[in-house]
Design a protein around this motif. Structure first.
Motif, PDB file in Angstrom:
ATOM      1  N   GLN A 215      28.477  23.463  -1.467  1.00 36.36           N
ATOM      2  CA  GLN A 215      29.766  24.039  -1.850  1.00 36.36           C
ATOM      3  C   GLN A 215      29.972  23.990  -3.366  1.00 36.36           C
ATOM      4  O   GLN A 215      30.588  24.896  -3.951  1.00 36.36           O
ATOM      5  N   ALA A 216      29.469  22.957  -4.015  1.00 40.30           N
ATOM      6  CA  ALA A 216      29.619  22.862  -5.476  1.00 40.30           C
ATOM      7  C   ALA A 216      28.961  24.048  -6.178  1.00 40.30           C
ATOM      8  O   ALA A 216      29.460  24.546  -7.197  1.00 40.30           O
ATOM      9  N   LEU A 217      27.838  24.503  -5.641  1.00 43.69           N
ATOM     10  CA  LEU A 217      27.172  25.674  -6.227  1.00 43.69           C
ATOM     11  C   LEU A 217      28.039  26.913  -6.096  1.00 43.69           C
ATOM     12  O   LEU A 217      28.173  27.694  -7.047  1.00 43.69           O
ATOM     13  N   ARG A 218      28.625  27.111  -4.942  1.00 40.49           N
ATOM     14  CA  ARG A 218      29.453  28.302  -4.736  1.00 40.49           C
ATOM     15  C   ARG A 218      30.687  28.264  -5.651  1.00 40.49           C
ATOM     16  O   ARG A 218      31.092  29.297  -6.202  1.00 40.49           O
ATOM     17  N   GLU A 219      31.272  27.084  -5.810  1.00 41.79           N
ATOM     18  CA  GLU A 219      32.417  26.973  -6.705  1.00 41.79           C
ATOM     19  C   GLU A 219      32.008  27.263  -8.155  1.00 41.79           C
ATOM     20  O   GLU A 219      32.736  27.937  -8.893  1.00 41.79           O
ATOM     21  N   GLY A 220      30.859  26.754  -8.575  1.00 43.35           N
ATOM     22  CA  GLY A 220      30.383  27.013  -9.933  1.00 43.35           C
ATOM     23  C   GLY A 220      30.129  28.489 -10.182  1.00 43.35           C
ATOM     24  O   GLY A 220      30.480  29.027 -11.244  1.00 43.35           O
ATOM     25  N   VAL A 221      29.532  29.178  -9.215  1.00 43.78           N
ATOM     26  CA  VAL A 221      29.287  30.613  -9.361  1.00 43.78           C
ATOM     27  C   VAL A 221      30.604  31.372  -9.420  1.00 43.78           C
ATOM     28  O   VAL A 221      30.762  32.331 -10.198  1.00 43.78           O
ATOM     29  N   SER A 222      31.581  30.959  -8.605  1.00 42.82           N
ATOM     30  CA  SER A 222      32.893  31.613  -8.639  1.00 42.82           C
ATOM     31  C   SER A 222      33.553  31.448 -10.005  1.00 42.82           C
ATOM     32  O   SER A 222      34.122  32.399 -10.560  1.00 42.82           O
ATOM     33  N   VAL A 223      33.473  30.237 -10.562  1.00 44.25           N
ATOM     34  CA  VAL A 223      34.035  30.004 -11.896  1.00 44.25           C
ATOM     35  C   VAL A 223      33.311  30.854 -12.932  1.00 44.25           C
ATOM     36  O   VAL A 223      33.934  31.449 -13.827  1.00 44.25           O
TER      37      VAL A 223
ATOM     38  N   ALA B 132      21.465  32.324  -4.246  1.00 43.36           N
ATOM     39  CA  ALA B 132      22.933  32.358  -4.210  1.00 43.36           C
ATOM     40  C   ALA B 132      23.515  32.460  -5.617  1.00 43.36           C
ATOM     41  O   ALA B 132      24.620  32.992  -5.807  1.00 43.36           O
ATOM     42  N   ILE B 133      22.803  31.956  -6.618  1.00 45.39           N
ATOM     43  CA  ILE B 133      23.262  32.098  -8.000  1.00 45.39           C
ATOM     44  C   ILE B 133      22.904  33.467  -8.559  1.00 45.39           C
ATOM     45  O   ILE B 133      23.706  34.110  -9.246  1.00 45.39           O
ATOM     46  N   GLN B 134      21.702  33.935  -8.245  1.00 42.71           N
ATOM     47  CA  GLN B 134      21.222  35.183  -8.853  1.00 42.71           C
ATOM     48  C   GLN B 134      21.943  36.413  -8.329  1.00 42.71           C
ATOM     49  O   GLN B 134      22.281  37.323  -9.110  1.00 42.71           O
TER      50      GLN B 134
END
Length: 721
Positions: free
Chosen positions: A460-468, A568-570
């Motif tokens: 979930q931390a990755l998804r939040e970082g990408v959203s930010v 998920a980041i790319q």
């Protein structure tokens, strides 16, 4: 020192004028007579001198005719009497007394002739006397006319000299005593003209007169400039008392004149700077705490709870104040310039480049002094906002807003000024605050990495970082960019935000891998202690490769987890130009992990089949430089050993014993399909190598076709490509 020669004709005239004597009795009498001709001495009267004299002669003749009119009338009466006498004589001749009448007639005729002779003599004498008098008058008049022309020329010369080299009493009074008005500037302009004319006079033989006049004009000029400077300073103090002062034409003219004296002009510029400095400081504090009249607009500090609006309102107020102050100062310092607040202001064509550069320098100096006072209160308030630890998006927006106004105000005010230096410092502080927030965020993620999910999905931390990051990219794309500036590189922001997330994912994958190896080693020891049964050759191969597969099975989920995280980041970054380079970097990382995963999976399958250790022999068989025995004679590649391994390989390929990995936990379908395809290609290439080595006669296999029952193209078809 060389002197300029005078034209010969002009020299003779000047010499004749200067040598003429004006104190002779005849000339004075003539001038007195001429003075009765005019009521006033004007150029028009002097030009009409000849016609005036001719009219005077005509008047004299008229006077003569009026004076001789009585004589003419007397002659007319005599003629009438003579005619009457003749008639009487004629009548007497007809009478008996004719002889007496004739005698009387002769007597009257004799007296009449005598009368006529006397009259003719008197008339001739009167005419001669009148002719002599008129000739003298004409001669005198001609002489006086010539003398009048000479005197008029002298008077014009004297008038021109006084006009070009002397001040009138009214002008002296305007320079010294009267209130400053248009007459003062006209007199000052006349002083400058006289000063310039004296320079011309110095090039002639009248150098002493030129020097004396220059000294006199210098005294007048310096006194006038000092008085003008004091008046301008007083007017500038008055300007400091008003928020929106109006610059009158008289003040513009005064400043235009003072530019001829740089020292006095600088005094006035400093006075303007000091007065407007204090006025702007008061206005800024009033805007912060009290707002406008009737609290419209409201005080800026009302919005102190909203950092972005609070800082934006202060910057907007400073920008608006800078535009108005720049216009005011430009009108004062350069009244002839076209007022323009843009960095590419167009100047009037009559202003030289040196004057324009001097004006810009003075303008920057005055504006810098004016806005120097507001730097500290503005800096203190922005630093308070930054110390309040705003969230990541607010910090980034503050940094962008400050950067925009840095370039905008630098275009108007200049880079090396107090306000611009303050803005750049605050911009750097806001940027540092933003990156400090990113750093603390990343350190927190690395300090507590999440556990890998069962389905190997990104945390979930990755998804939040990408959203930010997407929100920051949207802010970056919509930010204002001044004409003279450009957007800052965005890669440092992406790296500061995503690099810790990627490191977090790598730590989580490594922890998951270590955990998997531990569990696998335990299972391996348990199976070793309990395994006492006899095994077939295929089971033996699987058993021998079990320890190897345990570590391999633990590494595969870790690689899949990393690929899922990187994907998920790319994927969200692919549609944004500012993140294109970082997206390529992520693509390279994904390809690298996929390549490692594919190689390890293919090697794992070959190890299961027992072919992994045999592959170097097959490769060396095609190396001409390598020297080795035929493959059939080597124990590891003997037909019996190779037959068992190929049976196991065919069993995996055909699905009778097991099946190839399908990477179901890889969340991107395209990557999943590409990974399966690459594993199949590596297996097909390995089988192609084995098949070619078996079929090569030099390797000495007795029945190669029975050993390798399937040609490579069949294996490729089975593998699906």
């Amino acid at each position: 020192m060389t002197t300029v020669g005078v034209a010969p004709g002009l020299s003779r005239k000047l010499k004749k004028v200067l040598e003429s004597r004006t104190d002779s009795p005849d000339l004075l009498a003539s001038l007195n007579t001429l003075s009765t001709f005019y009521n006033e001495n004007t150029p028009q009267a002097r030009r009409n001198l000849r016609s005036t004299i001719e009219k005077r002669c005509l008047s004299i003749n008229h006077d003569f005719l009026r004076a001789s009119d009585s004589a003419q009338q007397a002659l007319d009466r005599v003629e009438e009497e003579v005619n009457a006498l003749a008639d009487c004589c004629d009548r007497l001749m007809c009478t008996p007394c004719f002889a007496l009448g004739l005698t009387l007639r002769f007597i009257w005729i004799k007296h009449l002739k005598t009368a006529f002779n006397l009259l003719n003599h008197w008339i001739a004498k009167a005419l001669n006397s009148c002719s002599a008098t008129t000739g003298d008058i004409i001669n005198t008049t001609e002489r006086l006319r010539q003398e009048l022309e000479i005197t008029t020329q002298r008077q014009e010369i004297a008038s021109c000299f006084l006009r070009d080299y002397q001040l009138s009493n009214e002008e002296i009074n305007a320079l010294r005593e009267e209130e400053l008005n248009e007459n003062f500037f006209k007199a000052l302009s006349h002083v400058q003209e006289i000063h310039a004319n004296c320079k011309i006079l110095l090039r002639t033989h009248h150098q002493r007169a030129g020097l004396e006049l220059m000294d006199m004009m210098a005294v007048y000029q310096e006194g006038a400039y000092e008085r003008l400077c004091r008046w301008v300073q007083a007017e500038c103090r008055r300007l400091g008392d008003s928020d929106n002062p109006e610059v009158g034409e008289l003040l513009k003219t005064a400043v235009r004149c003072l530019k001829e004296r740089p020292v006095l002009f600088n005094y006035c510029a400093e006075e303007v700077a000091n007065m407007r400095h204090n006025a702007l400081f008061r206005r800024f504090l009033s805007a912060l705490t009290r707002g406008g009249p009737g609290e419209l607009p409201r005080p800026i500090e009302v919005h102190a709870h909203d950092p972005l609006r609070y800082v934006g309102d202060m910057l907007g107020w400073l920008h608006q104040a800078l535009a108005s102050e720049r216009e005011l100062v430009l009108v004062l310092l350069d009244p002839d310039a076209a007022v323009d607040t843009e960095p590419t202001a167009q100047r009037s064509s009559k202003i030289s480049e040196s004057d324009n550069g001097k004006t810009e320098s003075d303008l920057k100096f005055v504006l810098d002094r004016i806005f120097e006072g507001v730097c500290r209160p503005f800096k203190v308030r922005v630093e308070q906002v930054l110390q309040s630890q705003p969230n990541l998006i607010i910090a980034y927006k503050l940094s962008n807003t400050l950067e925009f106004y840095c370039y905008t105000i630098s275009d108007l005010l200049g880079r090396e000024t107090s306000l611009c230096n303050t803005l750049w410092l605050l911009k750097d502080a806001a940027q540092k605050t933003f990156f400090d927030i990113l750093k603390s965020r990343g350190e927190k993620l690395l300090r507590y990495p999440p556990l890998v999910a069962v389905d190997l999905s990104p945390p979930q931390a990755l998804r939040e970082g990408v959203s930010v990051l997407l929100e920051i990219i949207e802010t970056h794309d919509s930010m204002m960019v001044p004409a003279s500036g450009k957007k800052q590189p965005f890669d440092p922001v992406i790296s500061a935000l995503l690099d810790p997330i990627i490191q977090m994912c790598e730590q989580a994958a490594e922890a998951h891998k270590s955990k998997g190896v531990t569990h696998s080693s335990r299972r391996s020891r348990a199976s070793t202690e309990s395994g006492q049964m006899s095994k077939s050759s295929f089971d033996a191969i699987l058993s021998n490769s079990g320890s190897t597969l345990s570590s391999q099975d633990s590494e595969t989920p870790s690689k899949i987890f990393l690929i899922n995280c990187l994907s998920a980041i790319q994927q969200p970054l692919l549609g944004h130009e500012v993140a294109s380079e970082y997206a390529k970097k992520l693509g390279s990382m994904i390809d690298n992990h996929m390549s490692i995963l594919v190689e390890k999976e293919a090697d794992a399958i070959l190890r299961i089949c027992g072919l992994s250790k045999k592959m170097p022999y097959f490769r060396n068989s095609f190396n001409k430089e390598a020297v080795q025995a035929p493959l059939a004679e080597i124990e590891d590649t003997s037909p019996a050993s190779l037959s068992e391994c190929l049976k196991s390989f065919f069993g995996l390929i055909l699905g009778s014993e097991s099946s190839l990995p399908e990477f179901e936990q890889m969340q991107v379908p395209k990557l999943r399909a590409d990974t399966c395809l690459q594993v199949a290609k590596l297996l097909a290439e390995a089988y192609q190598l084995i098949y070619s080595a078996i079929m090569d006669p030099k390797n000495g296999y007795p029945d190669p076709k029975s050993l390798a029952r399937h040609p490579p193209h069949q294996i490729q078809t089975i593998l699906g490509f």
